[in-house]
Motif scaffolding. Structure first.
Motif, PDB file in Angstrom:
ATOM      1  N   VAL A  45       8.639   3.546  -2.166  1.00  0.00           N
ATOM      2  CA  VAL A  45      10.249   3.392  -2.191  1.00  0.00           C
ATOM      3  C   VAL A  45      10.787   2.072  -2.746  1.00  0.00           C
ATOM      4  O   VAL A  45      11.812   2.212  -3.405  1.00  0.00           O
ATOM      5  CB  VAL A  45      10.595   3.695  -0.593  1.00  0.00           C
ATOM      6  N   CYS A  46      10.100   0.822  -2.117  1.00  0.00           N
ATOM      7  CA  CYS A  46      10.744  -0.358  -2.571  1.00  0.00           C
ATOM      8  C   CYS A  46       9.981  -0.737  -4.112  1.00  0.00           C
ATOM      9  O   CYS A  46      10.445  -1.864  -4.531  1.00  0.00           O
ATOM     10  CB  CYS A  46      10.306  -1.480  -1.536  1.00  0.00           C
ATOM     11  N   GLY A  47       9.499   0.123  -4.797  1.00  0.00           N
ATOM     12  CA  GLY A  47       8.866  -0.181  -5.845  1.00  0.00           C
ATOM     13  C   GLY A  47       7.838  -1.161  -6.140  1.00  0.00           C
ATOM     14  O   GLY A  47       7.216  -1.629  -6.991  1.00  0.00           O
ATOM     15  N   THR A  51       8.057  -4.079   1.138  1.00  0.00           N
ATOM     16  CA  THR A  51       8.992  -3.808   2.121  1.00  0.00           C
ATOM     17  C   THR A  51       9.399  -2.834   2.725  1.00  0.00           C
ATOM     18  O   THR A  51       9.895  -2.453   3.635  1.00  0.00           O
ATOM     19  CB  THR A  51      10.289  -4.563   1.436  1.00  0.00           C
ATOM     20  N   CYS A  52       9.134  -1.664   2.038  1.00  0.00           N
ATOM     21  CA  CYS A  52       9.475  -0.362   2.632  1.00  0.00           C
ATOM     22  C   CYS A  52       8.350   0.109   3.773  1.00  0.00           C
ATOM     23  O   CYS A  52       8.633   1.129   4.418  1.00  0.00           O
ATOM     24  CB  CYS A  52       9.650   0.682   1.426  1.00  0.00           C
ATOM     25  N   GLY A  53       7.342  -0.102   3.297  1.00  0.00           N
ATOM     26  CA  GLY A  53       6.197   0.278   4.279  1.00  0.00           C
ATOM     27  C   GLY A  53       5.477   1.679   4.105  1.00  0.00           C
ATOM     28  O   GLY A  53       4.946   2.408   5.031  1.00  0.00           O
ATOM     29  N   LYS A  54       6.070   2.339   2.973  1.00  0.00           N
ATOM     30  CA  LYS A  54       5.730   3.748   2.858  1.00  0.00           C
ATOM     31  C   LYS A  54       4.399   4.107   2.126  1.00  0.00           C
ATOM     32  O   LYS A  54       3.910   5.128   1.859  1.00  0.00           O
ATOM     33  CB  LYS A  54       6.958   4.552   2.126  1.00  0.00           C
ATOM     34  N   CYS A  55       3.994   2.976   1.438  1.00  0.00           N
ATOM     35  CA  CYS A  55       2.685   3.389   0.619  1.00  0.00           C
ATOM     36  C   CYS A  55       1.158   2.918   1.323  1.00  0.00           C
ATOM     37  O   CYS A  55       0.414   2.471   0.717  1.00  0.00           O
ATOM     38  CB  CYS A  55       2.594   2.135  -0.710  1.00  0.00           C
ATOM     39  N   LYS A  56       1.340   3.428   2.427  1.00  0.00           N
ATOM     40  CA  LYS A  56       0.344   3.266   3.349  1.00  0.00           C
ATOM     41  C   LYS A  56      -1.042   4.132   2.873  1.00  0.00           C
ATOM     42  O   LYS A  56      -0.820   5.186   2.495  1.00  0.00           O
ATOM     43  CB  LYS A  56       0.456   3.602   4.996  1.00  0.00           C
ATOM     44  N   ALA A  98      -0.813  -0.048  -0.049  1.00  0.00           N
ATOM     45  CA  ALA A  98      -1.339  -0.017  -1.423  1.00  0.00           C
ATOM     46  C   ALA A  98      -0.706  -1.051  -2.148  1.00  0.00           C
ATOM     47  O   ALA A  98      -1.566  -1.885  -2.999  1.00  0.00           O
ATOM     48  CB  ALA A  98      -1.229   1.336  -2.126  1.00  0.00           C
ATOM     49  N   CYS A  99       0.493  -1.371  -2.354  1.00  0.00           N
ATOM     50  CA  CYS A  99       1.063  -2.558  -3.181  1.00  0.00           C
ATOM     51  C   CYS A  99       0.568  -4.019  -2.563  1.00  0.00           C
ATOM     52  O   CYS A  99       0.764  -4.850  -3.558  1.00  0.00           O
ATOM     53  CB  CYS A  99       2.321  -2.563  -3.124  1.00  0.00           C
ATOM     54  N   CYS A 100      -0.024  -4.257  -1.572  1.00  0.00           N
ATOM     55  CA  CYS A 100      -0.423  -5.673  -1.091  1.00  0.00           C
ATOM     56  C   CYS A 100      -2.096  -5.513  -1.055  1.00  0.00           C
ATOM     57  O   CYS A 100      -2.665  -6.610  -0.810  1.00  0.00           O
ATOM     58  CB  CYS A 100      -0.151  -5.772   0.278  1.00  0.00           C
TER      59      CYS A 100
HETATM   60  S1  FES Z   1       5.764   0.343  -2.155  1.00  0.00           S
HETATM   61 FE1  FES Z   1       7.127  -0.353  -0.442  1.00  0.00          FE
HETATM   62  S2  FES Z   1       5.728  -1.157   0.870  1.00  0.00           S
HETATM   63 FE2  FES Z   1       4.414  -0.731  -0.748  1.00  0.00          FE
END
Ligand code: FES
Length: 641
Positions: A45-47, A51-56, A98-100
């Motif tokens: 969601v946050c690209g 910050t969105c926490g959706k890419c778990k 996943a983004c981190c």
């Molecule tokens: S894409 Fe939003 S936290 Fe990873």
């Protein structure tokens, strides 16, 4: 990277589950980047900003716990954002964002259902727009005399003159497209100087784009495609240009979702990655290419007979589709690269369909109000309405038009993705498993939910969110300022932290994810922000247009199709327009794009309309803040309890 004994870096391989894909990872690449580059699906969601926490995702390396993996250097340490977005239990179960996440050892990465992008319920059609059948693509069958020593006209002249003579169009303004010239000599001779010529007409000019054997049936096989290019979804229709019939409709999620859910994250993706623009352009063009193939297959036609494509997207989507830099649209004063309609051969964008024809993008209005809004106005012909009408299209960005035959005003408002299910703790798209309707028994305080596709709920979508908030208002569980009331009693309402409360919509046993589905105070606030923006925008438009309350409110798009209008009014989603008739018009942008495909004069009208509309920059109006705040409030329905 995994180190070989000699110190040389070895490639790391990831097995993604449940897809079963094995992928080699590049050095210093996050798992989200790997997922994006390999066409796997994940919510972001946050690209990718953490910050969105959706890419778990869940990491499995020989059953070792995360703290050991970090200590051994198999993965990078938890980032600050991960500590914020992941619960302790999730961290203990090896969940990461996943983004981190970077992996330095072979691993299995599980993308859980809640992190995968669900194919949402996409509204592919609206009510049919009125149009005349007057397409830009036409065909004619012509017979030419073969060349001789007395008649040494070129092949092109021969064909152009025959077409001009048969159609009554000006021969001086008729020519063949370069791509056709490459094939023309062999083609004319093979067809023994009798061909079906397919041409594009615009004004007095005629451009012949294809030629071939005269068809054996009366069907000239001229097809076109209309595309509603949304930030989240893409809906495409295939039309028969000789009959005005729609032959097939298809839709898909916009593949750019892996780079962010909303236009702002897409713009920042372009700004932060050197090849971000190319990447996003490729993703959307691939999606449209696939849709063209699907449509042709569904309708049983040859894809090369699709001669034209009309694209109606919001400002950012059209820029990305055309490969234009959208950066300035994201910064005040929100300027686009261009606003005019663009028509160019599809091949210039690397599209294989239309193989011989053009792609046309409808004109952009201003700021974030794009061609999709122009298409809605074309479909509903707001410029011909006898009564004041308001058209509201709520997506990630809200677009509002207001007016009648005397004039049209429009604005956009930052409703955010809350009404589409994003940024809500248990939010999801309108897909199977999503709660779409909620009713709370005022006597017992217990909720009853209707789930798309039946079964146990996995989350809540936009229409469900409106319902649950409306039910909170009706049962007096929240006050006019949106705060959960302390004095109310419901077995599902419980404290959350020291000062807040939350409502359990489904217990862990009732939910399809094994976790509770909870509506938090923050979720209520997200809806308040969306409705505040919508309300302020609508009131400012009415004021700009002379203060006449609209007699009709038309709700466009998927959200407008599924919400319970009574509940939307209950929470004051729309400005108070007593007596206004509220109608859902479905995917009006798609219908407007189709109308422009069938009637070339309507396409010219689109250009005119986009110049006539008076754009109101809502956020810069002096009392925007006051109206916005007013719009966030709920009426006090507690007495109805
Ligand atoms: S894409 Fe939003 S936290 Fe990873």
């Amino acid at each position: 990277m995994q180190q070989k004994k000699g110190g040389r870096a070895m490639a790391v391989r990831i097995l993604f589950q449940p897809s079963g894909r094995r992928i080699k990872v590049r050095q210093r690449e996050t798992v989200l980047e790997t997922i994006r580059q390999n066409g796997l699906e994940i919510r972001a969601v946050c690209g990718g900003h953490g910050t969105c926490g959706k890419c778990k995702v869940r990491v499995h390396i020989k059953g070792r716990p995360m703290q050991n993996l970090i200590r051994e250097g198999a993965v990078n340490p938890l980032t600050w954002n991960e500590k914020k977005c992941l619960t302790l239990q999730e961290r203990q179960k090896n969940f990461r964002l996943a983004c981190c996440l970077e992996l330095y050892q072979d691993a299995t990465v599980e993308i859980p259902a809640e992190s995968r992008t669900e194919q949402g319920v996409i509204v592919e059609r609206g009510r049919r727009a009125r149009f005349l059948l007057n397409p830009r693509v036409q065909s004619v069958c012509v017979t030419m005399s073969p060349p001789s020593l007395e008649d040494f006209r070129s092949d092109e002249e021969r064909l152009c003159e025959a077409v001009a003579c048969e159609t009554g169009r000006m021969k001086e303004k008729t020519c063949c497209r370069y791509g056709l010239l490459l094939r023309l000599p062999a083609l004319l001779r093979k067809c023994r100087w009798r061909v079906q010529a397919v041409f594009l007409s615009s004004g007095e000019a005629t451009e012949i784009i294809d030629a071939g054997p005269v068809p054996e049936t009366e069907n000239p096989e001229l097809y076109g495609m209309a595309v509603d290019l949304g930030t989240t979804t893409i809906a495409a229709s295939l039309a028969d240009l000789s009959t005005g019939r729609v032959l097939a409709r298809c839709s898909c999620m916009n593949g750019q979702i892996c780079c962010g859910d909303d236009v702002v994250s897409r713009i920042s993706h372009v700004m932060m990655h050197s090849d971000g623009l190319r990447q996003l352009a490729d993703l959307v063009r691939q999606d449209i290419g696939r849709l063209a193939g699907d449509l042709a297959e569904k309708a049983g036609i040859r894809a090369e007979r699709i001669y034209e494509m009309i694209v109606a997207g919001n400002t950012v989507m059209e820029h990305l589709f055309l490969g234009l830099d959208p950066e300035r649209i994201g910064k005040s004063p929100f300027v686009s690269v261009l606003r005019r309609p663009v028509t160019l051969p599809a091949g210039q964008l690397g599209l294989k369909v239309p193989q011989f024809g053009d792609v046309s993008c409808l004109p952009i209005e201003a700021g974030f109000v794009g061609a999709d809004n122009v298409a809605v106005l074309l479909a509903e012909r707001l410029d011909q309405q006898p009564v004041r009408t308001m058209v509201i299209d709520i997506g990630t960005n809200g677009e509002i038009d207001y007016g009648d035959a005397e004039g049209i005003w429009s604005t956009s408002c930052a409703t955010g993705p809350a009404l589409e299910g994003a940024e809500i703790s248990c939010g999801m798209r309108a897909a199977p498993g999503a709660i779409e309707r909620v009713r709370i028994d005022a006597a017992t305080g217990l909720p009853f939910c209707r789930v798309i596709g039946g079964g146990k709920p996995k989350g809540i979508c936009g229409s469900g969110i409106i319902d649950v908030i409306a039910e909170f208002v009706r049962c007096g569980l929240i006050g006019p300022d949106g705060t959960f009331r302390k004095e109310t009693d419901s077995p599902r309402l419980r404290p959350a932290g020291r000062h807040s409360r939350e409502f359990v919509l489904a217990t862990a046993e009732e939910s399809g994810t094994g976790k509770e589905l909870v509506i938090t105070q923050k979720d209520v606030r997200a809806v308040q922000l969306a409705k505040g923006a919508l309300y302020a925008g609508a009131v400012l438009l009415i004021r700009a247009g002379g203060g006449k309350a609209p007699e009709r409110i038309l709700l466009a798009g998927a959200f407008g199709s599924y919400i319970d209008k009574e509940n939307a009014c209950r929470i004051r989603m729309f400005p108070l327009c007593p007596g206004a008739v509220i109608e859902s018009i479905g995917n009006a942008a798609s219908e407007g794009a189709l109308a422009a495909l069938f009637d070339r004069d309507l396409r010219d009208k689109a250009g005119e309309l986009s110049r006539q509309i008076r754009f109101v920059e809502a956020a810069s109006q002096t009392d925007f803040q006051r109206l916005f705040f007013e719009g966030t409030m709920f009426p006090d329905h507690s007495k109805e309890k």
